[in-house]
Design a protein around this motif. Structure first.
Motif, PDB file in Angstrom:
ATOM      1  N   LEU A 164       0.905  -0.942  -0.104  1.00  0.00           N
ATOM      2  CA  LEU A 164       0.058   0.011   0.082  1.00  0.00           C
ATOM      3  C   LEU A 164       0.786   1.241   0.024  1.00  0.00           C
ATOM      4  CD1 LEU A 164      -3.058   0.644   0.240  1.00  0.00           C
ATOM      5  CD2 LEU A 164      -3.093   0.521   2.513  1.00  0.00           C
ATOM      6  N   LEU A 165       1.956   1.295   0.866  1.00  0.00           N
ATOM      7  CA  LEU A 165       2.754   2.408   0.872  1.00  0.00           C
ATOM      8  C   LEU A 165       3.558   2.549  -0.470  1.00  0.00           C
ATOM      9  CD1 LEU A 165       4.367   1.993   4.486  1.00  0.00           C
ATOM     10  CD2 LEU A 165       2.554   3.719   3.591  1.00  0.00           C
ATOM     11  N   PHE A 166       3.895   1.626  -1.019  1.00  0.00           N
ATOM     12  CA  PHE A 166       4.597   1.675  -2.355  1.00  0.00           C
ATOM     13  C   PHE A 166       3.654   1.932  -3.576  1.00  0.00           C
ATOM     14  CE2 PHE A 166       8.826  -1.119  -0.804  1.00  0.00           C
ATOM     15  CZ  PHE A 166       8.924   0.123   0.021  1.00  0.00           C
ATOM     16  N   HIS A 167       2.325   1.824  -3.334  1.00  0.00           N
ATOM     17  CA  HIS A 167       1.480   2.213  -4.275  1.00  0.00           C
ATOM     18  C   HIS A 167       1.397   3.574  -4.305  1.00  0.00           C
ATOM     19  CE1 HIS A 167      -1.704   1.681  -7.098  1.00  0.00           C
ATOM     20  NE2 HIS A 167      -2.547   2.372  -6.345  1.00  0.00           N
ATOM     21  N   HIS A 215       2.443  10.420   0.202  1.00  0.00           N
ATOM     22  CA  HIS A 215       0.731  10.299   0.655  1.00  0.00           C
ATOM     23  C   HIS A 215       0.090  11.176   1.282  1.00  0.00           C
ATOM     24  CE1 HIS A 215       1.096   6.105  -1.032  1.00  0.00           C
ATOM     25  NE2 HIS A 215       2.334   5.878  -0.196  1.00  0.00           N
ATOM     26  N   ARG A 216       0.883  12.374   1.843  1.00  0.00           N
ATOM     27  CA  ARG A 216       0.457  13.390   2.574  1.00  0.00           C
ATOM     28  C   ARG A 216       1.106  14.647   2.098  1.00  0.00           C
ATOM     29  NH1 ARG A 216      -1.702  11.758   8.546  1.00  0.00           N
ATOM     30  NH2 ARG A 216       0.330  10.346   8.103  1.00  0.00           N
ATOM     31  N   PRO A 217       0.940  14.978   0.954  1.00  0.00           N
ATOM     32  CA  PRO A 217       1.835  16.082   0.472  1.00  0.00           C
ATOM     33  C   PRO A 217       1.057  17.384   0.940  1.00  0.00           C
ATOM     34  CG  PRO A 217       0.571  15.219  -1.370  1.00  0.00           C
ATOM     35  CD  PRO A 217       0.228  14.221  -0.270  1.00  0.00           C
ATOM     36  N   GLU A 218       1.964  18.543   1.010  1.00  0.00           N
ATOM     37  CA  GLU A 218       1.597  19.774   1.103  1.00  0.00           C
ATOM     38  C   GLU A 218       1.218  20.513  -0.047  1.00  0.00           C
ATOM     39  OE1 GLU A 218       3.957  21.588   4.309  1.00  0.00           O
ATOM     40  OE2 GLU A 218       2.918  20.012   5.476  1.00  0.00           O
ATOM     41  N   ALA A 278      -3.684   4.492   2.885  1.00  0.00           N
ATOM     42  CA  ALA A 278      -2.428   5.071   2.997  1.00  0.00           C
ATOM     43  C   ALA A 278      -1.971   5.628   4.161  1.00  0.00           C
ATOM     44  CB  ALA A 278      -2.132   5.948   1.673  1.00  0.00           C
ATOM     45  N   HIS A 279      -3.115   6.591   4.730  1.00  0.00           N
ATOM     46  CA  HIS A 279      -2.811   7.414   5.867  1.00  0.00           C
ATOM     47  C   HIS A 279      -2.705   6.543   6.940  1.00  0.00           C
ATOM     48  CE1 HIS A 279      -4.190  11.623   4.188  1.00  0.00           C
ATOM     49  NE2 HIS A 279      -3.143  11.054   3.448  1.00  0.00           N
TER      50      HIS A 279
END
Ligand code: ADP
Ligand code: MG
Length: 713
Positions: free
Chosen positions: A52-55, A219-222, A184-185
């Protein structure tokens, strides 16, 4: 590939949270779980948190772009802060009427439009007089601004909790980008603190974040990630570069470790005074090309030294790799050892065996495949163990534990890209210090050679045997099939032999087969017994028989699925017809075309296509017509189709990267190679602090096999 080593429980427990199943994340119920599996799992391997994290997201839209109603551009996603000023319930009457809500800010007003939603629910989300933030696209209706079904409606607290950027992921039906983003979070929350495996000074110089920060930034960009450029290449953010580099370094380090192991292990001289090699060379029905002679020299120098050989022999189709392999193997026999030649298919193994038998009948040769009768097999195994066999030719069967050599000196692996690195290692482990030669006809661009082979030594056969003629390649619409068949009639009359390749339909082998059988029946009506058929679903002995009849000229047209793709050598064949050529990859067309043009007679390749062809398809086929240079074709193929397909390894997953892309990260690949080499030079056992962190990296990218090479500690 049943021979692949299984992941072991050696993985450091620090990584356990990442390798836990994705379905253990909060909020994943019986509805979501199968969707996650469909997106990221395989039948053997349920989706894990690391998957999931690498997706990684493919793009995103910034949500912080707060605007005013008056300035908001129609058609683009916006977020507006508004006050609810009135309701417009649907007018009674025919049709599906919407419920409308009027909102305004200091600059203007806008109508929110809701179809088929209970009035009470809308009123609850948007109470009269309340202040709310809405996101969506504005359009103009009769000159008035409206927004149909805002994608979000939140209050002050809700706004604070919104991600700054709405990400777009590769999704699957039923699983939206927003759902993936939420998962992803949760996955990020499970991210353990891992030791830094990259050189901190290098990271600082390049301005790259740590691994965990890079995943968070993805996954959590600003800010919204950059959009792909017009050439399709996505600009790399520091986070993306960092992750790509981690993956590339893991792969290069694994290769460097294998190479170091090979080198460290003491080798033996596997070449003698050359008497046997010279005798065989003199008996060949042709003189070696300059390139062949140079390759033989390279190889004999490796063999004569007491370092272990690990050499790649790269040569386009028809460049004569087999003869080079034979002379390498003869060198081992010269000093009283054994040699093995491994081919990817039964047909090829048999062909090699027959060819070698013609050339060096005096040596003790044997064929070993998965198809041998039990008694034959037992005899072969006994003779190998007793040293009564000089050269064994075989398929995957050679890997099996029961295959024991008396003293294996040289192992040759033909069409290397069809095998995994692990299998190569397995063959190398069958002797005290086996010298390994791998051969490939796939003209591999340099970037790819690096990823697959690391910095193996390379010999290139860049010269074709003399007397070869150019293959005339023509594009012909399938509408002209009748003309083509008439042409074949004339060709057969003058003694030509023809391959007829039927299309590959990815979804079903049975459809391929039906197409081949239909064509076989058609051609048989025209040419009777002169037509043969061969396909992948045939029992092995039938395949051999069909191939032999064609080689012997008993049949003159061989209708085939792509089983003739690799290596088959019938010099009398001069015509190659490929149906639905537009469906094949360029490298594959090149391989197929390479089955003709092997004798002194001029050859023809007809690429039959079904029109109308798109621009790209036409350009690809025209490329085939223009050049026979496999290298140019491979580079073009790489550009058009991506790396995995060029090597045919997409299915086996050997070359596919998850985070890196060979198009965007080619320059990083070379850095990773040098870095890996240096690491292994300085800390071959990965025992320093960084070394131990690098072990974690190898496990993270599932290069477990490489770690096992390090032994205990
Ligand atoms: P590939 O590199 O595709 O495996 P092969 O080893 O099958 O090529 O060789 C292709 C054909 O060329 C064979 O028929 C082989 O006998 C012939 N051949 C190989 N070397 C020479 C040479 N130096 N001169 C003429 N023919 C050669
Ligand atoms: Mg070959």
């Amino acid at each position: 590939m049943t021979d692949e080593p299984r992941p072991t429980n050696l993985r450091p427990s620090i990584l356990d949270p990442l390798f836990a199943q994705a379905r253990t994340l909060p909020g994943v119920g019986p509805k979501l779980a199968p969707l996650i599996e469909r997106l990221l799992g395989t039948p053997e391997q349920p989706a894990r948190i690391v998957d999931l994290l690498f997706h990684l997201p493919q793009g995103g839209v910034a949500r912080t772009m707060m605007g005013s109603i008056a300035e908001a551009p129609p058609g683009e996603p916006v977020t507006l802060g508004v006050t609810v000023t009135g309701y417009r319930p649907p007018q009674p009457g025919a049709g599906r009427r919407p419920f409308r809500v009027l909102v305004e800010d200091g600059t203007g007003d806008i109508t929110l439009v809701f179809f088929g939603m209970p009035q009470a629910r809308v009123e609850k989300m948007l109470p009269l007089g309340a202040h709310r933030y809405i996101s969506g696209r504005i359009d103009l209706w009769d000159g008035h601004r409206q927004m149909v079904h805002p994608s979000r409606i939140v209050d002050e607290a809700g706004l604070a909790a919104l991600p700054a950027v709405e990400l777009v992921y590769g999704a699957t039906e039923g699983l939206t980008s927003r759902a993936i983003s939420k998962l992803a979070h949760s996955a990020l929350d499970r991210l353990p603190t891992l030791p830094e495996w990259q050189d901190p000074a290098w990271l600082a110089r390049e301005g790259l974040p740590g691994f965990a920060d890079a995943l968070r930034a993805e996954h959590r960009p600003e800010n919204a990630p950059p959009a792909p450029a017009s050439d399709g290449v996505t600009p790399r953010t520091p986070a993306r570069r960092r992750l790509a580099y981690d993956e590339l370094l893991a792969s290069q380090l694994a290769l460097a470790l294998m190479r170091a192991r090979n080198r460290r292990a003491p080798g033996r001289a596997n070449a003698g005074d050359g008497h046997l090699k010279d005798r065989i060379e003199a008996a060949l029905p042709f003189a070696l090309t300059g390139a062949q002679a140079r390759a033989v020299e390279d190889i004999r120098a490796d063999l004569a030294s007491d370092r272990r050989m690990l050499r790649l022999l790269q040569g386009d189709v028809g460049s004569g790799k087999t003869a080079v392999a034979l002379l390498a193997m003869a060198s081992a026999v010269e000093v009283g050892r054994q040699a093995a030649l491994m081919a990817p298919t039964e047909i090829l193994a048999r062909q090699h065996f027959e060819r070698l038998t013609e050339l060096v009948g005096s040596l003790r040769l044997r064929l070993l495949t998965g198809r041998d009768k039990v008694s034959e097999r037992r005899a072969t195994l006994a003779d190998l163990a007793d040293g009564h066999i000089d050269i064994v030719v075989g398929t995957h069967a050679l890997f099996q534990d029961s295959v024991i050599f008396k003293d294996l000196g040289v192992a040759v692996v033909d069409e290397q890209h069809r095998f995994g690195v692990h299998q190569r290692l397995a063959l190398g482990a069958k002797g005290a210090a086996v010298d390994i030669l791998v051969m490939t006809a796939t003209p591999i661009p340099r970037t790819l050679a690096l990823t697959c082979f690391g910095d193996m030594d390379v010999s290139v056969l860049d010269e074709k045997p003399a007397g070869r003629q150019a293959i005339a390649t023509r594009l012909v619409s399938i509408d002209r099939l009748d003309e083509v068949v008439m042409g074949l009639g004339r060709a057969l009359a003058s003694g030509d032999r023809v391959y007829w390749i039927c299309p590959l339909v990815a979804e079903s082998e049975y459809v391929d087969l039906a197409a081949a059988e239909d064509r076989f029946a058609d051609l048989r009506q025209e040419f009777g017994d002169a037509v043969g058929l061969i396909h992948g679903k045939m029992p092995g002995p039938d395949k051999d028989a069909a191939m032999e009849r064609f080689a012997a000229g008993e049949t003159k047209i061989l209708v085939s699925t792509t089983v003739v793709e690799v290596g088959v050598d019938v010099p009398e064949a001069t015509i190659m017809v490929i149906e639905h050529a537009e469906r094949f990859g360029l490298a594959q067309l090149h391989q197929l075309r390479g089955r003709v043009g092997r004798g002194a007679k001029a050859s023809t390749c007809l690429l039959l296509y079904r029109g109308p062809l798109g621009q790209v398809s036409r350009a690809r086929l025209e490329m085939m017509r223009e050049t026979e240079d496999g290298f140019r074709i491979a580079e073009e193929d790489l550009r058009l189709r991506g790396e995995g397909e060029v090597l045919g390894t997409r299915q086996s997953g050997a070359a596919a990267f998850r985070l890196a892309s060979l198009e965007s990260d080619a320059s990083l690949l070379e850095v990773a190679r040098d870095d890996a080499r240096l690491i292994v030079e300085r800390d071959p056992g990965l025992r320093s602090e960084r070394g131990r962190a690098l072990r974690v990296l190898l496990y993270l990218f599932e290069r477990d096999a490489a770690i096992r090479l390090l032994g205990a500690g």
